[in-house]
Design an enzyme around this catalytic site. Structure first.
Site, mmCIF file in Angstrom:
data_model
loop_
_atom_site.group_PDB
_atom_site.id
_atom_site.type_symbol
_atom_site.label_atom_id
_atom_site.label_comp_id
_atom_site.label_asym_id
_atom_site.label_seq_id
_atom_site.Cartn_x
_atom_site.Cartn_y
_atom_site.Cartn_z
ATOM 1 N N SER A 1 -11.677 0.238 1.169
ATOM 2 C CA SER A 1 -10.966 1.084 2.117
ATOM 3 C C SER A 1 -9.519 1.308 1.657
ATOM 4 O O SER A 1 -8.807 0.359 1.351
ATOM 5 C CB SER A 1 -10.992 0.404 3.473
ATOM 6 N N GLY A 2 -9.117 2.576 1.586
ATOM 7 C CA GLY A 2 -7.755 2.903 1.197
ATOM 8 C C GLY A 2 -7.567 3.073 -0.299
ATOM 9 O O GLY A 2 -6.459 3.313 -0.772
ATOM 10 N N GLU B 1 -17.173 -4.727 0.732
ATOM 11 C CA GLU B 1 -16.176 -5.154 1.712
ATOM 12 C C GLU B 1 -16.244 -6.658 1.930
ATOM 13 O O GLU B 1 -17.309 -7.191 2.248
ATOM 14 C CB GLU B 1 -16.408 -4.419 3.033
ATOM 15 N N ASN C 1 -5.957 1.310 6.058
ATOM 16 C CA ASN C 1 -5.786 2.710 5.725
ATOM 17 C C ASN C 1 -5.507 3.495 7.006
ATOM 18 O O ASN C 1 -6.258 3.386 7.966
ATOM 19 C CB ASN C 1 -7.090 3.222 5.062
ATOM 20 N N THR D 1 -11.713 9.359 -0.425
ATOM 21 C CA THR D 1 -11.744 10.654 0.256
ATOM 22 C C THR D 1 -10.808 11.631 -0.444
ATOM 23 O O THR D 1 -11.141 12.805 -0.619
ATOM 24 C CB THR D 1 -11.347 10.473 1.738
ATOM 25 N N SER E 1 -8.702 6.104 7.649
ATOM 26 C CA SER E 1 -9.882 5.492 7.045
ATOM 27 C C SER E 1 -11.165 6.167 7.538
ATOM 28 O O SER E 1 -11.347 6.372 8.739
ATOM 29 C CB SER E 1 -9.894 4.012 7.425
ATOM 30 N N SER E 2 -12.034 6.552 6.581
ATOM 31 C CA SER E 2 -13.326 7.145 6.986
ATOM 32 C C SER E 2 -14.178 6.016 7.534
ATOM 33 O O SER E 2 -14.408 5.032 6.836
ATOM 34 C CB SER E 2 -14.059 7.752 5.794
ATOM 35 N N GLY F 1 -16.856 1.037 -0.223
ATOM 36 C CA GLY F 1 -17.074 0.108 -1.333
ATOM 37 C C GLY F 1 -17.383 -1.273 -0.793
ATOM 38 O O GLY F 1 -17.402 -1.497 0.430
HETATM 39 N N1 LIG Z 1 -4.590 10.645 -5.778
HETATM 40 C C1 LIG Z 1 -3.780 10.341 -4.776
HETATM 41 N N2 LIG Z 1 -2.505 10.784 -4.791
HETATM 42 C C2 LIG Z 1 -1.651 10.472 -3.782
HETATM 43 N N3 LIG Z 1 -1.980 9.691 -2.720
HETATM 44 C C3 LIG Z 1 -3.254 9.221 -2.651
HETATM 45 C C4 LIG Z 1 -4.227 9.519 -3.670
HETATM 46 N N4 LIG Z 1 -5.356 8.902 -3.329
HETATM 47 C C5 LIG Z 1 -5.130 8.273 -2.153
HETATM 48 N N5 LIG Z 1 -3.862 8.457 -1.750
HETATM 49 C C6 LIG Z 1 -3.214 7.909 -0.519
HETATM 50 O O1 LIG Z 1 -3.988 6.824 -0.052
HETATM 51 C C7 LIG Z 1 -4.465 7.059 1.279
HETATM 52 C C8 LIG Z 1 -5.855 6.494 1.419
HETATM 53 O O2 LIG Z 1 -6.761 7.241 0.631
HETATM 54 P P1 LIG Z 1 -8.221 7.606 1.134
HETATM 55 O O3 LIG Z 1 -8.228 7.937 2.576
HETATM 56 O O4 LIG Z 1 -8.763 8.602 0.177
HETATM 57 O O5 LIG Z 1 -8.940 6.208 0.941
HETATM 58 P P2 LIG Z 1 -10.487 5.879 1.095
HETATM 59 O O6 LIG Z 1 -10.878 5.123 -0.115
HETATM 60 O O7 LIG Z 1 -11.260 7.120 1.403
HETATM 61 O O8 LIG Z 1 -10.458 4.903 2.336
HETATM 62 P P3 LIG Z 1 -11.542 4.654 3.471
HETATM 63 O O9 LIG Z 1 -12.714 3.994 2.848
HETATM 64 O O10 LIG Z 1 -10.824 3.782 4.427
HETATM 65 O O11 LIG Z 1 -11.847 6.004 4.048
HETATM 66 C C9 LIG Z 1 -4.391 8.552 1.462
HETATM 67 O O12 LIG Z 1 -4.208 8.904 2.809
HETATM 68 C C10 LIG Z 1 -3.191 8.924 0.610
HETATM 69 O O13 LIG Z 1 -2.003 8.707 1.331
#
Ligand SMILES: Nc1ncnc2c1ncn2[C@@H]1O[C@H](COP(=O)(O)OP(=O)(O)OP(=O)(O)O)[C@@H](O)[C@H]1O
Length: 969
Positions: free
Chosen positions: A107-108, A375, A157, A112, A160-161, A373
C-alpha cells in the site's frame, strides 16, 4: 541502456541482471538506493520494471518523454513506465497477442499512479478518432469515480485503493483504444462501519458533505459536519490536509456524466452514500430513520422490524426472535456494508457498460492488474490472508511464465536449456486452496457445520488437519522459540515471501459475510431501482446458500489466473521508500522488507540463472566493432561471424558466452563491463577517426553533389536528404488550404513533389472524412459552379466565397419574395419573369418552384408553366454580371409558350442548382453578346448584353431586350 553502462558507478546499473553479485540482497538495495538518490526511480530486472515511489513530482512524464519512448527498443533507453507501456503495446500490435501488465507492491508504493500513467500513455500516443477520443476520456474519467467510492485514507496512504482492480483495454486493428472492462476484487467493506485510528471511511462520504451544495444536503437531510456521523469519525480523522474533498467532489460530478451516468442516477448514487450516514446517526431507534427508509425506498416498519428481529426456520417452521442491542447494531452494520458493497459492484458494472466495445471483431487487449501487494501488518486478519493468498497465486504465475519465456527464448536461439533452481510455491497455494484439506475448505466447513462453532474451533480444526505441514504453524504446534512470539489465537503461514501470523478472530464472521434473511427480504422489495438490482429476489427464494467470501475470492482468483495465463505478461513491481510519505528518504529496512515480499531476489535469480546479458548480433557488433581491427569500421560478412571474430579478439572464454541463432548470450556482467570499459578507453580514437572520415567525405560529397548518386557523394547526399526530410517533418502543411512546402535540394525535387502530393492527398482524404453531408452537398454544387462559370462569367469570382444557401437567398433578394422550402429537395425561388409582349418587356414577380424532376413557374398560386427537366433543351446566360438567364423549352411542343426568360440576383447559384437537378450541366451556354430565345408560336426574341454603369433591363433597338450589366471589379 548501453549509453548508461558507462555511468554505472554513479547511478548504479539500469538492469539488476548486470549486478555482479546477484545473490546479494545488500548489493541489490545499494543499487536501488544509488539510483533513487539521482531521481532514477526505475530499474529493470530483465523485462520486469522495479519502481520506487519518489513522493514528489518528477519531470519525466511529459508528452516529450512519451515521444522519446515511442517505438524505441526496450533496452536502448533508460528504464521507464512508458517503456513498458510502449513495449507491451508494440508486442500486441506486431505479435497479435493479448498482453497484460501486472502491477504489484504494498500500500502506497505507487501501483495506482503507475496504472494511471500507462493509461495516459495510451490515451495520448495511440491513434484515435472522435469516438475513440471519447472512449479515452471515459477510461481516464472512470478513475476519479472508482477512487471516490473505492479509495480511502489509511495510515499508509492518503489515497489507498481498498479493492483490487483488473482492467482490460481493448484496441482495434489500427491500434486505437476502443473499449474497456473492469473486474473488481475484494472491496474492504468493513471500512464502511469501522476505521482504525487515523484512517477514514471511503472518500465519497466526505466529498459529499464538503462539496455538495446546500440544496442537495437539505434534500438528503444531511448536515455538513462529518462529526455528526459516527461512521465517518471512527478513525478520528475526518479532514485531510493533503486532499481537497470539495475539489474532488467537483471532479467526480464532472466525470459521472462522461462515463455514462444519467441525471437521475447521479443523485441516486449520492443517496446511496447518505444512507450510511443516516443509518449510523444516533443508532437505529430515532425518528429520523424515516429519512433512511425513504432513501432506501423501503417500508419503514418492515426495515425497523428486520433490524431488530431475526427470522429463523427450524423444522420447516418460521420463528421470529428479537435481537439484543449488540445484535441489532451488528445487523445495522451488516446492512450498511451490504448496501455499500453491492452498490460498488453496480457502479463497476455501470462503468463497464459505458466502456463496452460494440463489436470485438479484430480487437486485441492489454490488461492492467493493480492489485494489493503482500501485506504484513501488526495484526493480520482475514483480509491479509486473502491478499497474501492472491500474491502467492501471482508469484506462481510469475515463475511459470518467466521460466516459460526464458525457455522459449533458449529454444528459438538453439541454446541448450539449463535447469533453474527456484522455490516452487505450489505447496503454499495447495495449503490454502486444496479441496477438503486446504485452509479455505476448512474455514467454509466450520462456517456451515451445525452446532457451536467459533474462530477458535476453526483454529483447532486447522491444527488437526494441517499439523505437520512444513508451511503451517500454530502456537500449539510451534517449538519454544516460535511459540514465544505467537499468540494462542494465531496461525502462521510460511509464505514464499516470508512468515505471517494471522489472528483467527473474526474469520468466521467475515467469511460468512451474511445479511439476515429478513433484511434481504426488505431490501429486495425496495422501490429504488438500483437497490432492487443489487438485492435480487432469487437470493431470498433460493434456499441454497451462496458461496462463502473466501471461496468466492478463490474462484475469482482462478478466473483471473486464466485471464492472465492467456496473455503475455509484463511486470511492474512498486516499492515504497519510507513510511512518512516524504521525498528523498530511503529507509533501507523498509525497502529490504519489500524486496523480500515482492520476491525480487527470486525474480533476479530466475532471470540470471543462465545468462546475464543477451543482445542481437547487429546491436552487439554495432556497439563494439571499434574494438577489433577486423570489424572496424565495417564488417561485410555474416553477422554471426563478425560477432565471433570480435569476441575472439576480445579474448572471451568459452564459458563466458554462447552464440544463438540471432543473439549473443553473455553469462557474467563482468565480461560485459570489461568490454564496455575497453570501449570507453577507445572513444577518443574513435571520435578522431569519425571526425576525419566525416570531414573528408563531406568535402568530397560537396564537390560531387551535382553528379548521379555515387560512392563519392553518397554520404553528402544522404546527409542532405536526411536534413531535408527532418526539416520537412517539422514544416508539413497542416491544412488543405496551406500550400507552403519547403524547397527541396536539386537531387530531391521529384521525390519532394511525390511527397507533397501524397501528403495533400492524405489531408484531403482526412478532410473529406470529416465533412458533414450538408457541407458535402454545398461543395459539390460549388465544384459544378466552377466547372460551368469559372473564367466564363464576370460575376463568378464574387459568387465563389458565398455559400449556396436557401436562407441567404431569402435574406438578400431585395425586390423578390422568396423562399419556401417544400421538403428536402423542393425549393421555391422568387424570380422576376421578363414578360415579352407587344408593348415591350416588363418584369413581373413570379416564383419558380424546383422539384426533383421538374420546375414550375407560379404566379399568384396559379401554375403558369411547367418545365420538365428531361425536355429542357438548355440554359443560357450572358458572360457579364447580370442575373438574366433563359430556360430553352422544347420547340416542337405547341402547348409551350416559348422559352422562359428569368432574372435572379443569385444567378450562378440558381443556374447551378437547376442544371444539376435537370442533369444538364453540359447544356449551360454562356454567351458574350446576345442570347436568342423562342417566343410562343415560332417567334424569336433576342437579348443584347452590354456593360454599363447601372444595371438596367430595357427595350432595346429592333425590339430586342437590352440588358445593361454593371461592371464587376
Ligand atoms: N510516480 C510517482 N510520482 C510522484 N508521486 C507518486 C508516484 N507514484 C506514487 N506517488 C505518490 O504516492 C502516493 C501513493 O501512490 P498510489 O496511490 O499509487 O499507491 P498504491 O500502491 O496504489 O497504494 P494502495 O495499495 O494503498 O492503493 C500517490 O498518491 C502519490 O502522491
Amino acid at each position: 541502456m548501453e549509453s548508461a553502462l558507462t555511468a554505472r558507478d554513479r547511478v548504479g546499473v539500469q538492469d539488476f541482471v548486470l549486478l555482479e553479485n546477484y545473490n546479494s540482497e545488500a548489493a541489490f538495495i545499494e543499487n536501488l538506493r544509488r539510483r533513487f538518490g539521482e531521481n532514477l526511480i526505475y530499474t529493470y530486472i530483465g523485462s520486469v520494471l522495479v519502481s520506487v515511489n519518489p513522493y514528489k513530482e518528477l519531470e519525466i512524464y511529459s508528452k516529450q518523454q512519451m515521444d522519446r519512448y515511442r517505438g524505441v527498443s526496450f533496452y536502448e533507453i533508460s528504464p521507464h513506465i512508458y517503456a513498458v507501456s510502449d513495449n507491451t503495446y508494440r508486442a500486441m500490435r506486431t505479435e497479435r497477442k493479448d498482453q497484460c501488465i501486472l502491477i504489484s507492491g504494498e500500500s502506497g508504493a505507487g501501483k495506482t499512479e503507475a496504472s494511471k500513467k500507462i493509461l495516459l500513455y495510451y490515451a495520448v500516443t495511440c491513434p484515435t478518432n472522435d469516438h475513440m477520443a471519447a472512449l479515452g476520456d471515459r477510461l481516464l474519467q472512470s478513475n476519479p469515480v472508482l477512487e471516490a467510492f473505492g479509495n480511502a485514507k489509511t495510515l499508509r496512504n492518503d489515497n489507498s485503493s481498498r479493492f483490487g482492480k483488473y482492467m482490460d483495454v481493448q484496441f482495434d486493428f489500427r491500434g486505437a483504444p476502443v473499449g474497456g472492462h473492469i473486474l473488481n476484487y475484494l472491496l474492504e467493506k468493513s471500512r464502511v462501519v469501522h476505521q482504525n485510528h487515523g484512517e477514514r471511511n471511503f472518500h465519497i462520504f466526505y466529498q459529499l458533505l464538503d462539496g455538495g451544495d446546500d440544496n442537495l444536503l437539505n434534500t438528503l437531510d444531511l448536515e455538513r459536519n462529518p462529526q455528526n456521523y459516527h461512521y465517518l469519525v471512527k478513525g478520528n480523522c475526518p479532514r485531510l490536509s493533503s486532499v481537497s474533498d470539495k475539489n474532488n467532489w467537483k471532479v467526480v460530478m464532472k466525470a459521472l456524466p462522461i462515463i455514462g451516468f444519467t441525471e437521475e442516477e447521479v443523485p441516486t448514487a449520492i443517496i446511496r452514500c447518505s444512507n450510511m450516514h443516516k443509518i449510523s446517526q444516533k443508532g437505529i431507534t430515532q425518528n429520523r430513520c424515516v429519512v433512511v427508509f425513504q432513501l432506501l425506498g423501503v417500508d419503514g416498519s418492515a426495515l425497523r422490524e428486520a433490524l431488530t428481529h431475526k427470522k429463523l426456520t427450524a423444522k420447516g417452521e418460521e420463528m421470529i426472535s428479537p435481537l439484543n442491542f449488540e445484535q441489532a447494531v451488528s445487523a445495522r452494520d451488516a446492512l450498511a456494508k451490504a448496501v455499500y458493497g453491492r452498490t460498488f459492484t453496480w457502479l463497476v458494472e455501470k462503468i463497464n457498460q459505458s466502456l463496452a466495445l460494440k463489436s470485438s471483431k479484430g480487437s486485441s487487449v492489454i490488461g492492467l492488474l493493480d492489485i494489493y501487494g503482500f501485506e504484513v501488518l501488526q495484526h493480520n486478519s482475514f483480509e491479509q490472508f486473502c491478499i497474501n493468498y492472491c500474491n502467492e497465486k501471482l508469484q506462481q504465475l510469475f515463475i511459470e511464465l518467466t521460466l516459460r519465456s526464458e525457455q522459449e527464448e533458449y529454444e528459438t536461439e538453439g541454446i541448450a536449456w539449463e535447469t533453474v533452481q527456484y522455490f516452487d510455491n505450489k505447496i503454499i497455494c495447495d495449503l490454502i486452496e486444496e479441496k477438503h484439506k486446504g485452509i479455505i475448505s476448512i474455514l467454509d466447513e466450520e462456517c456451515l457445520r451445525p452446532g457451536e462453532t467459533c474462530d477458535v474451533s476453526f483454529l483447532e480444526k486447522l491444527e488437526d488437519t494441517l499439523g505437520g505441514h512444513p508451511h503451517f504453524v500454530t502456537h500449539k504446534l510451534a517449538n519454544g522459540k516460535t511459540r514465544r512470539v505467537m499468540s494462542r489465537e494465531e496461525f502462521r503461514l510460511l509464505h514464499y515471501a516470508g512468515e505471517v501470523n494471522y489472528n483467527v478472530n473474526g474469520f468466521l464472521d467475515k467469511n460468512n459475510d451474511s445479511l439476515n434473511r429478513n433484511l434481504k427480504e426488505v431490501m429486495c422489495q425496495s422501490e429504488n431501482q438500483i437497490l432492487r438490482h443489487c438485492f435480487r429476489r432469487e437470493e431470498v427464494i433460493d434456499q441454497k446458500r451462496s458461496e462463502m467470501a473466501a471461496t468466492q475470492f478463490k474462484n475469482s482468483l482462478m478466473k483471473l489466473m486464466e485471464i492472465l495465463m492467456s496473455k503475455e505478461p509484463s511486470y511492474v513491481r512498486c516499492i515504497k521508500p519510507n513510511d512518512a510519505k516524504q521525498p528523498g528518504r530511503f529507509d533501507e529496512v523498509l525497502v529490504r522488507h519489500q524486496v523480500k515480499y515482492l520476491g525480487l531476489m527470486e525474480n533476479l535469480r530466475v532471470r540470471r540463472a543462465g545468462f546475464a546479458y543477451r543482445r542481437r548480433f547487429e546491436a552487439f557488433l554495432q556497439r563494439y566493432k571499434p574494438l577489433c581491427p577486423e570489424t572496424w569500421p565495417n564488417w561485410h560478412g555474416r553477422l554471426a561471424d563478425g560477432v565471433l571474430t570480435l569476441v575472439n579478439h576480445l579474448g572471451y572464454k568459452a564459458e563466458e558466452y554462447k552464440l544463438g541463432r540471432s543473439k549473443i548470450f553473455i553469462r557474467f556482467p563482468k565480461t560485459l563491463f570489461t568490454t564496455e570499459d575497453a570501449l570507453e578507453a577507445k572513444k577518443p580514437d574513435i571520435v578522431f577517426f569519425l571526425v576525419s572520415v566525416f570531414f573528408f567525405r563531406f568535402i568530397k560529397g560537396f564537390i560531387y553533389r551535382h553528379e548521379e548518386y555515387c560512392p563519392e557523394n553518397e554520404y553528402f547526399l544522404d546527409h542532405v536528404r536526411y536534413s531535408f526530410l527532418k526539416n520537412l517533418r517539422k514544416n508539413l502543411p497542416k491544412s488543405v488550404l496551406d500550400k507552403s512546402w519547403p524547397t527541396p535540394p536539386p537531387s530531391l525535387v521529384e521525390a519532394s513533389e511525390h511527397l507533397r502530393r501524397l501528403h495533400m492527398r492524405n489531408m484531403v482524404i482526412k478532410y473529406c472524412r470529416r465533412v458533414q453531408p450538408e457541407w458535402k452537398k454545398q461543395m459539390m454544387q460549388k465544384v459544378e459552379a466552377s466547372e460551368i462559370f469559372k473564367d466564363q462569367k464576370d460575376s463568378y469570382p464574387q459568387s465563389v466565397g458565398r455559400l449556396f444557401l436557401d436562407s441567404r437567398l431569402e435574406r438578400e433578394q431585395i425586390n423578390l419574395k422568396v423562399v419556401q422550402t417544400l421538403g428536402n429537395d423542393k425549393v421555391q425561388y422568387g424570380v422576376a419573369v421578363i414578360k415579352y409582349d407587344r408593348r415591350g418587356f416588363k418584369p413581373r414577380p413570379r416564383q419558380l418552384l424546383l422539384t426533383n424532376t421538374f420546375a414550375v413557374l407560379v404566379d399568384r398560386t396559379k401554375i403558369k408553366q411547367r418545365i420538365d427537366y428531361a425536355a429542357l433543351r438548355g440554359i443560357s446566360v450572358s458572360s457579364l454580371s447580370d442575373g438574366m438567364f433563359v430556360l430553352h423549352m422544347p420547340s416542337e411542343d405547341n402547348k409551350q409558350k416559348g422559352d422562359v426568360v428569368l432574372q435572379c440576383t443569385h444567378v450562378i447559384e440558381l443556374v447551378t442548382k437547376l442544371a444539376m437537378m435537370a442533369n444538364k450541366v453540359n447544356y449551360v451556354n454562356i454567351s458574350p453578346g446576345s442570347i436568342r430565345f423562342a417566343v410562343a408560336r415560332g417567334k424569336e426574341g433576342i437579348i443584347d448584353f452590354v456593360r454599363g454603369s447601372e444595371l438596367k433591363v430595357a427595350k432595346g433597338k429592333r425590339g430586342h431586350l437590352l440588358v445593361v450589366s454593371q461592371r464587376q471589379f
